[in-house]
Design a protein around this motif. Structure first.
Motif, PDB file in Angstrom:
ATOM      1  N   LEU A   1       0.591  -0.599  -0.109  1.00 36.98           N
ATOM      2  CA  LEU A   1       0.152   0.108  -0.269  1.00 36.98           C
ATOM      3  C   LEU A   1       0.867   1.534   0.110  1.00 36.98           C
ATOM      4  CD1 LEU A   1      -2.378  -0.955   2.607  1.00 36.98           C
ATOM      5  CD2 LEU A   1      -3.482  -0.576   0.254  1.00 36.98           C
ATOM      6  N   ASP A   2       2.386   1.327   0.853  1.00 45.75           N
ATOM      7  CA  ASP A   2       2.580   2.360   0.672  1.00 45.75           C
ATOM      8  C   ASP A   2       3.567   2.554  -0.007  1.00 45.75           C
ATOM      9  OD1 ASP A   2       2.336   3.590   3.183  1.00 45.75           O
ATOM     10  OD2 ASP A   2       3.845   2.595   4.409  1.00 45.75           O
ATOM     11  N   TYR A   3       3.826   1.618  -1.210  1.00 45.12           N
ATOM     12  CA  TYR A   3       4.159   1.640  -2.554  1.00 45.12           C
ATOM     13  C   TYR A   3       3.378   1.985  -3.366  1.00 45.12           C
ATOM     14  CZ  TYR A   3       9.156  -0.191  -1.975  1.00 45.12           C
ATOM     15  OH  TYR A   3      10.592  -0.344  -1.907  1.00 45.12           O
ATOM     16  N   VAL A   4       1.987   2.117  -3.418  1.00 41.13           N
ATOM     17  CA  VAL A   4       1.013   1.790  -4.555  1.00 41.13           C
ATOM     18  C   VAL A   4       0.985   3.888  -3.976  1.00 41.13           C
ATOM     19  CG1 VAL A   4      -0.669   1.808  -5.296  1.00 41.13           C
ATOM     20  CG2 VAL A   4       0.436   0.332  -5.217  1.00 41.13           C
ATOM     21  N   ALA A   5       0.643   3.711  -2.750  1.00 43.59           N
ATOM     22  CA  ALA A   5       0.663   4.872  -2.508  1.00 43.59           C
ATOM     23  C   ALA A   5       1.965   6.660  -2.807  1.00 43.59           C
ATOM     24  CB  ALA A   5       0.336   5.878  -1.127  1.00 43.59           C
ATOM     25  N   VAL A   6       3.294   5.674  -2.936  1.00 46.82           N
ATOM     26  CA  VAL A   6       3.736   6.957  -3.089  1.00 46.82           C
ATOM     27  C   VAL A   6       3.745   6.995  -4.753  1.00 46.82           C
ATOM     28  CG1 VAL A   6       6.893   6.346  -3.498  1.00 46.82           C
ATOM     29  CG2 VAL A   6       5.590   6.053  -0.743  1.00 46.82           C
ATOM     30  N   PHE A   7       3.536   5.952  -5.655  1.00 48.62           N
ATOM     31  CA  PHE A   7       3.805   6.227  -6.681  1.00 48.62           C
ATOM     32  C   PHE A   7       2.803   7.091  -7.293  1.00 48.62           C
ATOM     33  CE2 PHE A   7       3.014   4.487 -10.742  1.00 48.62           C
ATOM     34  CZ  PHE A   7       4.442   5.070 -11.969  1.00 48.62           C
TER      35      PHE A   7
ATOM     36  N   ALA B   1      -3.634   5.546   0.040  1.00 45.28           N
ATOM     37  CA  ALA B   1      -2.901   6.278   1.229  1.00 45.28           C
ATOM     38  C   ALA B   1      -3.524   5.858   3.359  1.00 45.28           C
ATOM     39  CB  ALA B   1      -2.297   7.586   0.542  1.00 45.28           C
ATOM     40  N   VAL B   2      -5.018   6.331   2.595  1.00 47.97           N
ATOM     41  CA  VAL B   2      -5.662   5.703   3.706  1.00 47.97           C
ATOM     42  C   VAL B   2      -5.469   4.785   4.843  1.00 47.97           C
ATOM     43  CG1 VAL B   2      -8.251   6.469   4.883  1.00 47.97           C
ATOM     44  CG2 VAL B   2      -7.371   7.597   3.710  1.00 47.97           C
ATOM     45  N   PRO B   3      -5.983   3.449   4.142  1.00 46.20           N
ATOM     46  CA  PRO B   3      -5.971   1.861   4.316  1.00 46.20           C
ATOM     47  C   PRO B   3      -4.573   2.313   5.058  1.00 46.20           C
ATOM     48  CG  PRO B   3      -6.705   1.723   2.040  1.00 46.20           C
ATOM     49  CD  PRO B   3      -6.423   3.453   2.397  1.00 46.20           C
ATOM     50  N   ALA B   4      -3.620   2.803   3.876  1.00 49.75           N
ATOM     51  CA  ALA B   4      -2.318   2.540   4.366  1.00 49.75           C
ATOM     52  C   ALA B   4      -1.127   3.504   5.947  1.00 49.75           C
ATOM     53  CB  ALA B   4      -0.924   3.293   3.431  1.00 49.75           C
ATOM     54  N   GLY B   5      -2.118   4.322   5.648  1.00 51.80           N
ATOM     55  CA  GLY B   5      -2.159   5.023   7.479  1.00 51.80           C
ATOM     56  C   GLY B   5      -3.247   4.372   8.633  1.00 51.80           C
ATOM     57  N   THR B   6      -4.052   3.671   7.853  1.00 50.92           N
ATOM     58  CA  THR B   6      -5.334   3.238   9.102  1.00 50.92           C
ATOM     59  C   THR B   6      -4.077   1.596   9.467  1.00 50.92           C
ATOM     60  OG1 THR B   6      -6.877   4.111   8.422  1.00 50.92           O
ATOM     61  CG2 THR B   6      -7.246   2.341   8.938  1.00 50.92           C
ATOM     62  N   GLY B   7      -3.488   1.064   8.817  1.00 56.00           N
ATOM     63  CA  GLY B   7      -3.396  -0.514   8.970  1.00 56.00           C
ATOM     64  C   GLY B   7      -2.047  -0.766   9.620  1.00 56.00           C
ATOM     65  N   VAL B   8      -1.485   0.429   9.406  1.00 57.14           N
ATOM     66  CA  VAL B   8      -0.089   0.574  10.083  1.00 57.14           C
ATOM     67  C   VAL B   8      -0.111   1.081  11.578  1.00 57.14           C
ATOM     68  CG1 VAL B   8       2.247   3.036  10.981  1.00 57.14           C
ATOM     69  CG2 VAL B   8       1.516   1.251   8.666  1.00 57.14           C
TER      70      VAL B   8
ATOM     71  N   ALA C   1      -4.002  11.830   8.380  1.00 60.45           N
ATOM     72  CA  ALA C   1      -2.947  12.565   7.633  1.00 60.45           C
ATOM     73  C   ALA C   1      -2.061  11.954   6.684  1.00 60.45           C
ATOM     74  CB  ALA C   1      -2.267  11.909   8.893  1.00 60.45           C
ATOM     75  N   THR C   2      -2.237  10.143   7.053  1.00 64.48           N
ATOM     76  CA  THR C   2      -1.045   9.815   5.524  1.00 64.48           C
ATOM     77  C   THR C   2      -1.913   9.955   4.551  1.00 64.48           C
ATOM     78  OG1 THR C   2      -1.079   8.013   7.286  1.00 64.48           O
ATOM     79  CG2 THR C   2      -0.438   7.552   4.552  1.00 64.48           C
ATOM     80  N   GLY C   3      -3.395  10.164   3.982  1.00 62.41           N
ATOM     81  CA  GLY C   3      -3.986  10.433   2.858  1.00 62.41           C
ATOM     82  C   GLY C   3      -3.967  12.140   2.400  1.00 62.41           C
ATOM     83  N   ALA C   4      -4.173  12.806   3.608  1.00 63.74           N
ATOM     84  CA  ALA C   4      -4.219  14.355   3.205  1.00 63.74           C
ATOM     85  C   ALA C   4      -2.584  15.015   3.518  1.00 63.74           C
ATOM     86  CB  ALA C   4      -4.791  15.011   4.079  1.00 63.74           C
ATOM     87  N   PHE C   5      -1.417  14.871   4.007  1.00 62.44           N
ATOM     88  CA  PHE C   5      -0.550  15.676   4.354  1.00 62.44           C
ATOM     89  C   PHE C   5       0.283  16.296   2.976  1.00 62.44           C
ATOM     90  CE2 PHE C   5      -1.681  15.703   8.698  1.00 62.44           C
ATOM     91  CZ  PHE C   5      -0.836  17.231   9.180  1.00 62.44           C
ATOM     92  N   GLY C   6       0.628  14.732   1.934  1.00 63.70           N
ATOM     93  CA  GLY C   6       1.515  14.850   1.057  1.00 63.70           C
ATOM     94  C   GLY C   6       0.531  16.172  -0.050  1.00 63.70           C
ATOM     95  N   GLY C   7      -0.408  15.804  -0.183  1.00 62.94           N
ATOM     96  CA  GLY C   7      -1.265  16.795  -1.282  1.00 62.94           C
ATOM     97  C   GLY C   7      -1.387  18.029  -0.629  1.00 62.94           C
ATOM     98  N   LEU C   8      -1.731  18.051   0.791  1.00 63.23           N
ATOM     99  CA  LEU C   8      -2.014  18.731   1.518  1.00 63.23           C
ATOM    100  C   LEU C   8       0.220  19.540   1.015  1.00 63.23           C
ATOM    101  CD1 LEU C   8      -2.881  21.710   2.598  1.00 63.23           C
ATOM    102  CD2 LEU C   8      -1.618  20.439   5.450  1.00 63.23           C
ATOM    103  N   MET C   9       0.418  19.554   1.251  1.00 65.12           N
ATOM    104  CA  MET C   9       2.389  19.730   1.389  1.00 65.12           C
ATOM    105  C   MET C   9       2.432  20.742  -0.114  1.00 65.12           C
ATOM    106  SD  MET C   9       4.515  17.218   3.588  1.00 65.12           S
ATOM    107  CE  MET C   9       4.666  17.436   5.238  1.00 65.12           C
ATOM    108  N   ARG C  10       1.764  19.529  -1.425  1.00 64.33           N
ATOM    109  CA  ARG C  10       2.147  19.766  -2.634  1.00 64.33           C
ATOM    110  C   ARG C  10       2.092  21.250  -3.203  1.00 64.33           C
ATOM    111  NH1 ARG C  10      -1.473  16.061  -5.616  1.00 64.33           N
ATOM    112  NH2 ARG C  10      -2.586  17.559  -4.598  1.00 64.33           N
ATOM    113  N   ASP C  11       0.440  20.727  -2.485  1.00 65.87           N
ATOM    114  CA  ASP C  11      -0.071  22.565  -3.163  1.00 65.87           C
ATOM    115  C   ASP C  11      -0.013  23.888  -2.550  1.00 65.87           C
ATOM    116  OD1 ASP C  11      -1.975  19.960  -4.401  1.00 65.87           O
ATOM    117  OD2 ASP C  11      -3.614  20.574  -2.788  1.00 65.87           O
TER     118      ASP C  11
END
Length: 207
Positions: free
Chosen positions: A7-13, A101-108, A125-135
């Motif tokens: 999940l982390d790899y797919v979310a990263v890509f 990313a949301v299930p990745a963070g939830t699963g961890v 947090a896992t789902g939102a912060f990367g896109g927030l930083m980008r924008d």
């Protein structure tokens, strides 16, 4: 754990693709593409791991995560001009990345035995912060702050779905798949059908 790594790899890509598309809209050079893509790709997971005080941040223990993000950046650098609408493509890729990313963070958080409240917050947090930083870095209105759109609420609903399925006695893998489906359906519905939450409307003060 192999599922969480996947999940982390797919979310990263996918998040890296969105970061690179944002860099293309800002007309950055290749190094700028690599930076924005990597920031977007690992931002949410980094916040998650720091808050949970994991032994090592996920991309530090597995540098191939950064390699994956850089590969996505190079791919977009040489192909973004082929897209009819980079903004629309970015939005839909971001929806897919959020749903992973949301299930990745939830699963961890679940694997660490955290409380339900923490599990939900880590999924969001896992789902939102990367896109927030980008924008923010690309001087765009953050997707998480678009008026009335289902973004954080989609992430919240996805994490709650995972907790509900586990409470019903299902295995974590099934719960995370349910989390993924709920997150994507709500986010996609908001984009495709215009699903919205009520927004605050100010009223004049009483005399």
């Amino acid at each position: 754990m192999s599922l969480l790594v996947a999940l982390d790899y797919v979310a990263v890509f996918i998040f890296a693709l969105t970061g690179a598309l944002a860099a293309s809209r800002a007309q950055l050079d290749l190094v700028g593409f690599l930076f924005i893509a990597s920031l977007t790709a690992v931002g949410g997971g980094t916040v998650r791991d720091l808050l949970l005080r994991r032994e090592t941040v996920f991309w530090v223990s597995d540098p191939w995560m950064i390699g994956t993000a850089c590969a996505a950046a190079v791919l977009v650098f040489f192909s973004a001009h082929l897209l009819e609408s980079r903004r629309r493509t970015l939005d839909w890729l971001d929806a897919g990345a959020l749903a992973v990313a949301v299930p990745a963070g939830t699963g961890v958080a679940l694997s660490m035995g955290q409380s339900p409240a923490v599990v939900v917050m880590m999924g969001m947090a896992t789902g939102a912060f990367g896109g927030l930083m980008r924008d923010v870095v690309c001087n765009e209105v953050p997707m998480v702050l678009r008026q009335g759109e289902l973004y954080l609420s989609a992430a919240f609903s996805g994490a709650i779905t995972a907790l509900g399925l586990i409470w019903l006695g299902l295995e974590m893998q099934v719960a995370l798949l349910g989390c993924m489906a709920a997150t994507f359906l709500l986010r996609a519905g908001s984009m495709w059908f215009g699903w919205r939450l009520p927004v605050y409307k100010p009223r004049p003060p009483r005399a």
